[in-house]
Write a protein that holds these residues in place. Structure first.
Motif, PDB file in Angstrom:
ATOM      1  N   SER A  25       0.436  10.937 -12.390  1.00  8.27           N
ATOM      2  CA  SER A  25       0.979  12.282 -12.648  1.00  8.27           C
ATOM      3  C   SER A  25       1.920  12.756 -11.553  1.00  8.27           C
ATOM      4  O   SER A  25       2.669  13.719 -11.752  1.00  8.27           O
ATOM      5  CB  SER A  25      -0.165  13.285 -12.812  1.00  8.27           C
ATOM      6  OG  SER A  25      -0.933  13.354 -11.615  1.00  8.27           O
ATOM      7  N   SER A  44       6.666  11.103 -10.652  1.00  5.49           N
ATOM      8  CA  SER A  44       7.991  11.721 -10.837  1.00  5.49           C
ATOM      9  C   SER A  44       8.394  12.585  -9.638  1.00  5.49           C
ATOM     10  O   SER A  44       9.530  13.043  -9.567  1.00  5.49           O
ATOM     11  CB  SER A  44       8.030  12.534 -12.124  1.00  5.49           C
ATOM     12  OG  SER A  44       7.011  13.501 -12.123  1.00  5.49           O
ATOM     13  N   ALA A  75       6.760   7.593 -17.366  1.00  8.28           N
ATOM     14  CA  ALA A  75       6.102   8.258 -18.494  1.00  8.28           C
ATOM     15  C   ALA A  75       5.089   7.318 -19.162  1.00  8.28           C
ATOM     16  O   ALA A  75       4.000   7.753 -19.566  1.00  8.28           O
ATOM     17  CB  ALA A  75       7.130   8.739 -19.510  1.00  8.28           C
ATOM     18  N   TRP A  76       5.440   6.048 -19.270  1.00  7.77           N
ATOM     19  CA  TRP A  76       4.528   5.072 -19.874  1.00  7.77           C
ATOM     20  C   TRP A  76       3.255   4.950 -19.036  1.00  7.77           C
ATOM     21  O   TRP A  76       2.140   4.892 -19.570  1.00  7.77           O
ATOM     22  CB  TRP A  76       5.200   3.708 -19.978  1.00  7.77           C
ATOM     23  CG  TRP A  76       6.214   3.641 -21.087  1.00  7.77           C
ATOM     24  CD1 TRP A  76       7.566   3.820 -20.972  1.00  7.77           C
ATOM     25  CD2 TRP A  76       5.959   3.391 -22.468  1.00  7.77           C
ATOM     26  NE1 TRP A  76       8.160   3.696 -22.195  1.00  7.77           N
ATOM     27  CE2 TRP A  76       7.208   3.430 -23.137  1.00  7.77           C
ATOM     28  CE3 TRP A  76       4.804   3.142 -23.203  1.00  7.77           C
ATOM     29  CZ2 TRP A  76       7.320   3.217 -24.497  1.00  7.77           C
ATOM     30  CZ3 TRP A  76       4.929   2.937 -24.566  1.00  7.77           C
ATOM     31  CH2 TRP A  76       6.180   2.979 -25.198  1.00  7.77           C
ATOM     32  N   ARG A  99       2.066   7.190 -16.914  1.00  7.19           N
ATOM     33  CA  ARG A  99       1.339   8.469 -16.993  1.00  7.19           C
ATOM     34  C   ARG A  99       0.484   8.510 -18.261  1.00  7.19           C
ATOM     35  O   ARG A  99      -0.674   8.916 -18.230  1.00  7.19           O
ATOM     36  CB  ARG A  99       2.344   9.620 -16.999  1.00  7.19           C
ATOM     37  CG  ARG A  99       2.021  10.718 -16.054  1.00  7.19           C
ATOM     38  CD  ARG A  99       2.976  11.900 -16.063  1.00  7.19           C
ATOM     39  NE  ARG A  99       4.000  11.900 -17.060  1.00  7.19           N
ATOM     40  CZ  ARG A  99       5.311  11.798 -16.819  1.00  7.19           C
ATOM     41  NH1 ARG A  99       5.732  11.657 -15.596  1.00  7.19           N
ATOM     42  NH2 ARG A  99       6.174  11.841 -17.794  1.00  7.19           N
ATOM     43  N   ASP A 100       1.060   8.052 -19.383  1.00 11.14           N
ATOM     44  CA  ASP A 100       0.323   8.070 -20.652  1.00 11.14           C
ATOM     45  C   ASP A 100      -0.826   7.066 -20.652  1.00 11.14           C
ATOM     46  O   ASP A 100      -1.874   7.322 -21.244  1.00 11.14           O
ATOM     47  CB  ASP A 100       1.264   7.762 -21.817  1.00 11.14           C
ATOM     48  CG  ASP A 100       2.234   8.899 -22.089  1.00 11.14           C
ATOM     49  OD1 ASP A 100       2.054  10.006 -21.520  1.00 11.14           O
ATOM     50  OD2 ASP A 100       3.187   8.678 -22.853  1.00 11.14           O
ATOM     51  N   LEU A 101      -0.652   5.924 -20.007  1.00 12.72           N
ATOM     52  CA  LEU A 101      -1.683   4.892 -19.990  1.00 12.72           C
ATOM     53  C   LEU A 101      -2.825   5.241 -19.056  1.00 12.72           C
ATOM     54  O   LEU A 101      -4.003   5.076 -19.389  1.00 12.72           O
ATOM     55  CB  LEU A 101      -1.089   3.547 -19.554  1.00 12.72           C
ATOM     56  CG  LEU A 101      -2.118   2.431 -19.356  1.00 12.72           C
ATOM     57  CD1 LEU A 101      -2.598   1.919 -20.712  1.00 12.72           C
ATOM     58  CD2 LEU A 101      -1.541   1.307 -18.533  1.00 12.72           C
TER      59      LEU A 101
END
Length: 137
Positions: free
Chosen positions: A115, A118, A131-132, A134-136
């Motif tokens: 998180s 960035s 982003a990938w 963060r989502d995983l």
């Protein structure tokens, strides 16, 4: 040079993930292109090398760690046009390695929660990978 005539450069990278779910990023050293920006460790695939071979070699050279190819999980890739070449960069995930991570070729290393990735300035090709992750994670 038109976009169609740009050479494609294959570079491999890894998101090393520690037991706390943090990802390792490395600061590009002064004197190199994109100096001062943070990136995922890795490097160019040499002629005759498989991507996993290149990545294990680069991790030994850059960070002083040994990684078994079966501990590298293909995750996602970046495709980015720079002015003089097109970069294709598979990103692997790795949670197991031998040795102590040491900055041998970078100006610094940081273990960062996904998180917060960035918050670190990165090369354009690396940014979409955040982003990938963060989502995983």
């Amino acid at each position: 040079m038109s976009a169609a005539s740009l050479p494609t450069v294959l570079v491999v990278a890894v998101a090393l993930i520690d037991v706390d779910g943090r990802v390792l990023i490395a600061k590009r050293p002064e004197g190199k292109k994109l100096a001062g920006l943070w990136e995922f460790p890795g490097g160019k695939v040499e002629p005759g090398e498989r991507p996993e071979q290149a990545l294990t070699r680069e991790l030994k050279e850059e960070l002083g760690i040994d990684v078994s190819e079966n501990c590298l999980s293909p995750f996602v890739f970046a495709s980015h046009a720079y002015d003089s070449f097109h970069l294709l960069m598979p990103l692997y995930l790795c949670r197991r390695w031998d040795g102590v991570v040491t900055a041998r070729e970078h100006d610094g290393l940081a273990w960062v929660k996904p998180s917060k990735l960035s918050d670190y300035p990165m090369p354009s090709a690396d940014e979409p990978l955040v982003a990938w992750l963060r989502d995983l994670l």
